[in-house]
Scaffold this motif. Structure first.
Motif, PDB file in Angstrom:
ATOM      1  N   ASN A 316     -13.942 -13.922  19.973  1.00 57.20           N
ATOM      2  CA  ASN A 316     -12.750 -13.526  19.221  1.00 57.20           C
ATOM      3  C   ASN A 316     -11.661 -14.596  19.218  1.00 57.20           C
ATOM      4  N   PHE A 317     -11.995 -15.790  19.671  1.00 52.63           N
ATOM      5  CA  PHE A 317     -11.153 -16.981  19.680  1.00 52.63           C
ATOM      6  C   PHE A 317     -10.130 -16.950  20.814  1.00 52.63           C
ATOM      7  N   ALA A 318      -9.830 -18.142  21.281  1.00 54.49           N
ATOM      8  CA  ALA A 318      -8.839 -18.377  22.319  1.00 54.49           C
ATOM      9  C   ALA A 318      -7.945 -19.523  21.866  1.00 54.49           C
ATOM     10  N   LEU A 319      -6.815 -19.691  22.547  1.00 56.44           N
ATOM     11  CA  LEU A 319      -5.863 -20.749  22.200  1.00 56.44           C
ATOM     12  C   LEU A 319      -5.752 -21.727  23.358  1.00 56.44           C
ATOM     13  N   ALA A 320      -5.838 -23.022  23.030  1.00 52.08           N
ATOM     14  CA  ALA A 320      -5.749 -24.073  24.036  1.00 52.08           C
ATOM     15  C   ALA A 320      -4.736 -25.125  23.602  1.00 52.08           C
ATOM     16  N   THR A 321      -4.327 -25.951  24.547  1.00 50.46           N
ATOM     17  CA  THR A 321      -3.494 -27.110  24.241  1.00 50.46           C
ATOM     18  C   THR A 321      -4.299 -28.372  24.524  1.00 50.46           C
ATOM     19  N   ALA A 322      -3.881 -29.467  23.869  1.00 51.40           N
ATOM     20  CA  ALA A 322      -4.560 -30.755  24.072  1.00 51.40           C
ATOM     21  C   ALA A 322      -3.534 -31.865  23.895  1.00 51.40           C
ATOM     22  N   PRO A 323      -3.552 -32.900  24.750  1.00 49.55           N
ATOM     23  CA  PRO A 323      -2.634 -34.024  24.568  1.00 49.55           C
ATOM     24  C   PRO A 323      -2.916 -34.731  23.242  1.00 49.55           C
ATOM     25  N   VAL A 324      -1.863 -35.215  22.588  1.00 43.34           N
ATOM     26  CA  VAL A 324      -2.071 -35.879  21.300  1.00 43.34           C
ATOM     27  C   VAL A 324      -2.878 -37.169  21.467  1.00 43.34           C
ATOM     28  N   GLU A 338     -11.774  -9.327  24.400  1.00 44.74           N
ATOM     29  CA  GLU A 338     -12.766  -8.642  23.587  1.00 44.74           C
ATOM     30  C   GLU A 338     -12.137  -7.730  22.547  1.00 44.74           C
ATOM     31  N   ASP A 339     -10.902  -7.254  22.806  1.00 46.80           N
ATOM     32  CA  ASP A 339     -10.283  -6.296  21.891  1.00 46.80           C
ATOM     33  C   ASP A 339      -9.310  -6.941  20.906  1.00 46.80           C
ATOM     34  N   THR A 340      -9.152  -8.273  20.958  1.00 45.89           N
ATOM     35  CA  THR A 340      -8.150  -8.933  20.117  1.00 45.89           C
ATOM     36  C   THR A 340      -8.745 -10.179  19.478  1.00 45.89           C
ATOM     37  N   ARG A 341      -8.744 -10.203  18.164  1.00 40.41           N
ATOM     38  CA  ARG A 341      -9.210 -11.373  17.400  1.00 40.41           C
ATOM     39  C   ARG A 341      -8.013 -12.224  17.035  1.00 40.41           C
ATOM     40  N   LEU A 342      -7.938 -13.448  17.561  1.00 40.50           N
ATOM     41  CA  LEU A 342      -6.877 -14.380  17.192  1.00 40.50           C
ATOM     42  C   LEU A 342      -7.202 -14.967  15.820  1.00 40.50           C
ATOM     43  N   LEU A 343      -6.259 -14.871  14.890  1.00 36.23           N
ATOM     44  CA  LEU A 343      -6.483 -15.274  13.514  1.00 36.23           C
ATOM     45  C   LEU A 343      -5.920 -16.638  13.185  1.00 36.23           C
ATOM     46  N   ASP A 344      -4.707 -16.918  13.667  1.00 37.75           N
ATOM     47  CA  ASP A 344      -4.038 -18.164  13.291  1.00 37.75           C
ATOM     48  C   ASP A 344      -2.924 -18.445  14.278  1.00 37.75           C
ATOM     49  N   VAL A 345      -2.478 -19.689  14.284  1.00 40.04           N
ATOM     50  CA  VAL A 345      -1.378 -20.082  15.155  1.00 40.04           C
ATOM     51  C   VAL A 345      -0.441 -20.994  14.391  1.00 40.04           C
ATOM     52  N   ASP A 346       0.870 -20.767  14.548  1.00 45.53           N
ATOM     53  CA  ASP A 346       1.903 -21.611  13.947  1.00 45.53           C
ATOM     54  C   ASP A 346       2.781 -22.173  15.055  1.00 45.53           C
ATOM     55  N   ALA A 347       2.908 -23.493  15.083  1.00 49.19           N
ATOM     56  CA  ALA A 347       3.715 -24.145  16.100  1.00 49.19           C
ATOM     57  C   ALA A 347       5.109 -24.448  15.559  1.00 49.19           C
ATOM     58  N   PHE A 348       6.130 -24.147  16.363  1.00 52.99           N
ATOM     59  CA  PHE A 348       7.512 -24.495  16.063  1.00 52.99           C
ATOM     60  C   PHE A 348       8.029 -25.396  17.183  1.00 52.99           C
ATOM     61  N   SER A 349       9.251 -25.863  17.042  1.00 44.53           N
ATOM     62  CA  SER A 349       9.771 -26.829  18.015  1.00 44.53           C
ATOM     63  C   SER A 349       9.882 -26.246  19.412  1.00 44.53           C
ATOM     64  N   PHE A 356      -2.702 -12.074  15.060  1.00 45.67           N
ATOM     65  CA  PHE A 356      -3.906 -11.519  15.656  1.00 45.67           C
ATOM     66  C   PHE A 356      -4.286 -10.206  14.977  1.00 45.67           C
ATOM     67  N   ARG A 357      -5.464  -9.695  15.369  1.00 44.04           N
ATOM     68  CA  ARG A 357      -5.963  -8.421  14.866  1.00 44.04           C
ATOM     69  C   ARG A 357      -6.485  -7.618  16.055  1.00 44.04           C
ATOM     70  N   ARG A 512     -14.559 -10.333  15.513  1.00 46.70           N
ATOM     71  CA  ARG A 512     -15.656 -11.187  15.078  1.00 46.70           C
ATOM     72  C   ARG A 512     -16.999 -10.448  15.093  1.00 46.70           C
ATOM     73  N   HIS A 513     -17.217  -9.545  16.049  1.00 47.12           N
ATOM     74  CA  HIS A 513     -18.504  -8.833  16.089  1.00 47.12           C
ATOM     75  C   HIS A 513     -18.692  -7.991  14.834  1.00 47.12           C
ATOM     76  N   TRP A 514     -17.591  -7.505  14.250  1.00 50.23           N
ATOM     77  CA  TRP A 514     -17.655  -6.690  13.043  1.00 50.23           C
ATOM     78  C   TRP A 514     -18.231  -7.510  11.880  1.00 50.23           C
ATOM     79  N   TYR A 515     -17.842  -8.769  11.841  1.00 49.50           N
ATOM     80  CA  TYR A 515     -18.377  -9.694  10.846  1.00 49.50           C
ATOM     81  C   TYR A 515     -19.842 -10.004  11.123  1.00 49.50           C
ATOM     82  N   GLU A 516     -20.156 -10.339  12.356  1.00 51.36           N
ATOM     83  CA  GLU A 516     -21.518 -10.729  12.692  1.00 51.36           C
ATOM     84  C   GLU A 516     -22.510  -9.585  12.487  1.00 51.36           C
ATOM     85  N   ASP A 517     -22.047  -8.347  12.629  1.00 50.89           N
ATOM     86  CA  ASP A 517     -22.927  -7.192  12.443  1.00 50.89           C
ATOM     87  C   ASP A 517     -23.098  -6.822  10.981  1.00 50.89           C
ATOM     88  N   GLY A 518     -22.523  -7.627  10.067  1.00 54.91           N
ATOM     89  CA  GLY A 518     -22.671  -7.350   8.645  1.00 54.91           C
ATOM     90  C   GLY A 518     -23.011  -8.597   7.846  1.00 54.91           C
TER      91      GLY A 518
END
Length: 707
Positions: A316-324, A338-349, A356-357, A512-518
């Motif tokens: 269902n995706f996770a969020l990480a950081t990485a040095p530039v 398992e109960d939360t699908r991360l959809l997108d991330v927006d970075a601000f200053s 999420f879903r 994500r499992h909902w997608y994979e099961d269809g």
């Protein structure tokens, strides 16, 4: 694929407005994995054959004649849609740099107008619909661009980071091949630079001297990224990247900070991202992490780090950081759930926003540098919310969009310090609309394998049950059909209809499992889920007659569901329907086919996939049972689902099945999305709704008052 036929120039028979057109059967064989199948309507795929055009026009004539009795109702519904719409309107201004950007519409005009006005402070200007603002600069007027053309699509509209130039692209046929042009916004002059055959999107360099864009191959796959230097001939543009793997497509954009250009290559299951400092557009892109089959990731930038949204050991995706300076080294920031699908991330200053879903609904989580992470609360238990229009990197507010099945689209600012939602605008619905007159519900159907399938429902308070019902479905590509508001839908609800969305597997509503099961060899779950939803709506007392509706891959769902259980539906609306899926996915020369093998499977090389697809694809599985009336709607210039799929489907239904009638309506000058102007689109929707009303409500369809 072998095709043979004794008559290379097929002719039509029984062409008149009183009788349905009958396409002559022409012997055409294909053999795969030892299986020989006759496709007697394959000739309809030849768009250049005059007989094909004649046939499509004959179908249009018959459909028009067969629905002539709905003309008054269609006009009534069109006037209802128009009468509920604030025709002269404008959006909430969005700050970017030294400008406030917004769009507006004018009564009687088909297309929107994109504008900006110089910012004199932090407070957005007071705008009044229909009253031009002093100092307004029109960036793009769709009405002027369209001119006398019956179709217009804008593929790109991007202002350079310094605000000095505009890149925009146009398509006048619907085939989604655009011509890219540039305007100098300081002199208001159209530059000589012009590039044809480009794809959607693109990205500016930091100083606005270079623009990156994509082109497509013969299979309509965006596979090349080019760099254009403003003021130079297009034939001098540099090919920056070419994707040679036919399963992958490419895209290019900017991080929200506008510090990095992002070049992404992705298949249905794998991705690879490259980044480049936007201040050095002639430099080399750096790979964040080399592609690994099954690993998807995306990248945004904040300060000295990248934010990486990924599914490595995280379905269902996770969020990480990485040095530039070491983007391939990922450190966890938000762990997988398992109960939360991360959809997108927006970075601000100084904060990060995660979309999420969970439990079939969308949400927003805020990670501020100076506070505890928290989720934004919304007023309704059934809703759709997400970030929207946040071009400023340094801001203490989050702009977001919100809607539900009873609440019109709304724009909020979320004050991060006060943790307060501030309503900026809710779409005006004329005619005395009151959300309190309607109710929304969540039901759960039980599929054949015991899986609980959510259904979102809306109806007018006091409407009688069981009620005529429109059941909508999609169920592919992990695309979620979230609860949302619709002005045209009110014409159904106010006549006593129930409208329901079956959130079937193959979509992403439950993770994500909902997608994979269809998908792949679990695709049939999508179809049986939909039939289960239709039966549940009746058994639970919600529905009388049910009209099914879906488009594109949702059109495949319509065709497969009506093959499974034609008795459950009083009618079916299939828009640009993917009903000849097996033949299309067998042909790698067709648009998008190879890319789609990760979604449907590869029947060309895998006999098991071939057999599985053949067992469900709608065109192959029509039988002689009684089918409900079917309305198929398509467009001649559609490059995603080619027009011949519904044309062949309707022809075979007429030849094999009982019941009907089976109608085909082809827009002869548009693409996948149908007609482009808003009034034209309203008339098309009014046509469809009048057909639905006639199928499920009969004489009650003429009642225009509230129930």
């Amino acid at each position: 694929m072998a095709r043979a036929g004794p008559d290379p120039r097929p002719r039509l028979v029984e062409v008149s407005s009183d009788k349905p057109p009958v396409a002559k059967k022409v012997q055409a064989e294909r053999t795969h994995h030892g299986d020989t199948v006759i496709d007697e309507y394959a000739w309809l795929a030849d768009k250049e054959d005059p007989d094909t055009v004649t046939y499509l026009e004959a179908e249009n004539t018959f459909t028009q004649a067969h629905t002539r009795h709905l003309a008054d109702l269609q006009e009534t519904v069109f006037q209802e849609i128009k009468g509920r719409t604030q025709e002269t309107d404008l959006s909430v201004p969005t700050r970017k740099g030294g400008w406030w950007y917004y769009s507006r519409t004018e009564e009687g005009k088909q297309y929107g107008i994109q504008c900006r006005v110089a910012a004199t402070g932090d407070t957005p200007p007071e705008l009044t619909p229909g009253v031009p603002l002093a100092g307004e600069q029109v960036l793009l007027d769709g009405n002027e661009l369209a001119g006398d053309s019956p179709f217009l699509a804008v593929g790109t509209s991007s202002v350079s980071p310094d605000g000095r130039r505009l890149a925009y692209s146009t398509d006048f046929s619907g085939d989604e091949r655009f011509t890219l042009r540039f305007r100098d916004l300081e002199s208001d002059e159209l530059l000589a630079d012009e590039i044809s055959g480009v794809f959607y999107g693109g990205a500016w360099s930091a100083d606005g001297s270079a623009f990156f864009y994509m082109t497509i191959d013969e299979a309509w796959r965006p596979y090349r990224v080019h760099r254009h230097l403003i003021g130079t001939p297009a034939d001098e543009d540099v090919l920056v990247y070419e994707e040679t793997d036919e399963r992958f497509w490419v895209g290019v954009g900017l991080t929200r900070s506008e510090r990095y250009l992002v070049l992404s290559a992705g298949s249905k299951v794998t991705s690879e991202v490259r980044v480049l400092d936007a201040e050095f557009p002639t430099g080399e892109f750096q790979v964040v992490r080399p592609r690994r089959t099954g690993i998807e990731y995306s990248v945004d930038h904040a300060g000295d780090r990248f934010l990486v949204l990924h599914n490595e050991d995280a379905r269902n995706f996770a969020l990480a950081t990485a040095p530039v300076d070491d983007p391939g080294t990922w450190t966890p920031l938000i762990e997988h759930r398992e109960d939360t699908r991360l959809l997108d991330v927006d970075a601000f200053s100084d904060h990060v926003v995660v979309h999420f879903r969970r439990d079939g609904l969308t949400g927003i989580r805020v990670l501020a540098d100076d506070g505890e992470p928290h989720e934004i609360s919304f007023p309704e238990p059934i809703h759709t919310a997400g970030p929207a229009g946040n071009p400023e990197f340094h801001t203490g507010r989050l702009r977001l969009a919100y809607t539900s099945m009873v609440t019109p689209p709304s724009v909020y600012d979320y004050d991060l310090a006060a943790r307060e939602l501030i309503l900026l605008k809710q779409r005006t619905v004329l005619g005395g609309y009151d959300p309190g007159d309607y109710q929304q519900f969540r039901e759960w159907a039980v599929a054949e394998d015991g899986t609980r399938v959510p259904i979102s429902i809306v109806m007018r308070k006091g409407a009688r049950r069981p009620a005529p019902t429109v059941l909508y479905g999609y169920g592919s590509y992990e695309t979620s059909i979230d609860p949302s508001f619709s002005v045209p839908r009110l014409s159904l609800l106010d006549r006593g209809f129930v409208f329901a969305i079956a959130h079937v597997r193959g979509g992403g509503e439950m993770g994500r499992h909902w997608y994979e099961d269809g998908k792949l060899t679990s695709k049939k779950n999508t179809f049986t889920d939909f039939v289960a939803a239709a039966r549940h709506m009746k058994a639970a007392g919600w529905s009388g007659e049910v009209v099914a509706r879906g488009g594109s891959a949702g059109g495949l769902l319509m065709g497969a569901a009506v093959n499974l259980a034609p008795e459950e539906f009083a009618g079916v609306v299939a828009e640009v329907p993917f009903v000849d899926a097996l033949n299309t996915i067998l042909d790698p020369s067709l648009p998008l086919t190879v890319i789609e093998w990760d979604e449907w499977g590869d029947p060309l090389h895998n006999p098991d996939v071939y057999a599985y697809m053949k067992s469900y694809t709608p065109y192959e599985n029509i039988d002689d049972r009684a089918y409900p009336p079917i309305l198929a709607i398509t467009s001649l210039n559609d490059t995603r689902v080619l027009y011949h799929e519904p044309a062949k489907w309707i022809a075979r239904l007429r030849a094999v099945a009982k019941g009907g009638p089976f109608l085909l309506k082809t827009e002869m000058g548009a693409g996948h999305g149908g007609r482009s102007g808003r009034y034209d689109a309203w008339r098309e929707e009014a046509f469809t709704l009048s057909w639905i009303l006639d199928r499920a409500a009969g004489e009650a369809a003429t009642q225009g008052g509230k129930v």
